[in-house]
Scaffold this active site. Sequence first.
Site, short mmCIF file in Angstrom:
data_model
loop_
_atom_site.label_atom_id
_atom_site.label_comp_id
_atom_site.label_asym_id
_atom_site.label_seq_id
_atom_site.Cartn_x
_atom_site.Cartn_y
_atom_site.Cartn_z
N SER A 100 1.54 3.57 -2.46
CA SER A 100 1.36 4.69 -3.39
C SER A 100 0.71 5.91 -2.76
CB SER A 100 0.56 4.24 -4.62
OG SER A 100 -0.72 3.83 -4.23
N TYR A 134 -14.96 -2.21 9.53
CA TYR A 134 -13.57 -1.74 9.52
C TYR A 134 -12.89 -2.08 10.85
CZ TYR A 134 -9.51 1.35 9.44
OH TYR A 134 -8.23 1.84 9.50
N GLY A 138 0.84 -1.21 0.00
CA GLY A 138 0.00 0.00 0.00
C GLY A 138 0.86 1.25 0.00
N THR A 169 -12.03 -5.71 11.14
CA THR A 169 -10.84 -6.13 10.36
C THR A 169 -9.58 -5.80 11.14
OG1 THR A 169 -10.52 -4.03 9.11
CG2 THR A 169 -12.00 -5.69 8.13
N LYS A 170 -9.58 -4.65 11.82
CA LYS A 170 -8.39 -4.23 12.56
C LYS A 170 -8.23 -5.03 13.86
CE LYS A 170 -6.97 -1.35 9.49
NZ LYS A 170 -5.74 -1.64 8.75
N SER A 192 -4.97 -0.07 13.56
CA SER A 192 -5.56 1.24 13.77
C SER A 192 -5.98 1.24 15.22
CB SER A 192 -6.81 1.40 12.89
OG SER A 192 -7.63 2.44 13.38
N ASN A 241 0.85 -2.53 5.30
CA ASN A 241 0.21 -1.24 5.46
C ASN A 241 -1.04 -1.09 4.59
OD1 ASN A 241 0.13 1.84 5.82
ND2 ASN A 241 0.52 1.64 3.63
#
Length: 279
Positions: free
Chosen positions: A13, A151, A11, A154-155, A137, A85
Amino acid sequence: MDTKKVWFVTGASKGLGLTLVKRLLNEGYSVAATSRNIAELKTAVNSESESFLPLEMDLINENNVAEAIQKTVEYFGKINVIVNNAGYGQLGTLEELSDEESRKNFDTNVFGSLNVIRKAMPYLRAQKSGRIINIASIAGLTGDFAGWGIYCSTKFAVVGFTEALAAEIKEFGLHATVVYPGYFRTNFLTGGSLRTPENEIEEYTAARRLQTVHEKEINGNQPGNPEKAATALIKLSSMENPPVHLMLGSDAFQFAGNKLNALQQEISEFKNLSISTDY
């Protein structure tokens, strides 16, 4: 400082990944950086250095991940620090989000990182040295945000598998750390990194209010400095005994303290009921 280390950053970019990659290259490290869009990655990093290996990688394609790791080892001769990341935010209450929206977020944020770990481990075990840094996170420690349930979960998963990973790889002289960033001033709260539910249910006023706050008020006013986060991650990578858990940002530190106090209080309050179930 061992600048001969080879970093593998997913990740890369945009956001924290991009800041980290640029900082690493400036400080003389070797970096393999991945993104789904290699043109975007090359433009963003803007480096012709031989120390920089840009790779187009689809996190959820296991063979693709294996190739990227292999190319890194072939190009640099080794791999020392893995930074998982890549990820994106998914807004929406549990009722609103479809099975597909929920699974996609897990695919990228959880299973993508697991693919990288699975494919990198044979090299790290053979070397008997290396670090894996998983970016979660503060939402991986406290899920008390209406409309962020998928979200957050997932973390939470990233936290759980990092704890297990740290225990599993200890015998090989390897370390794993889960990092909990708070709000950093990156483009995370803008279109590409934050998705909203396809079907909103207007009755969920608390979730909508929090969504608006993130998009309109917090975005651009985040307290965290990505450059300082990159410095902290580099420092973490060279610690002899790194922590398994690392908060990043004063806000994350504060959230963590609040969560631990609330949890301690709640657990103690219902002690009698909890211990009433033994034979």
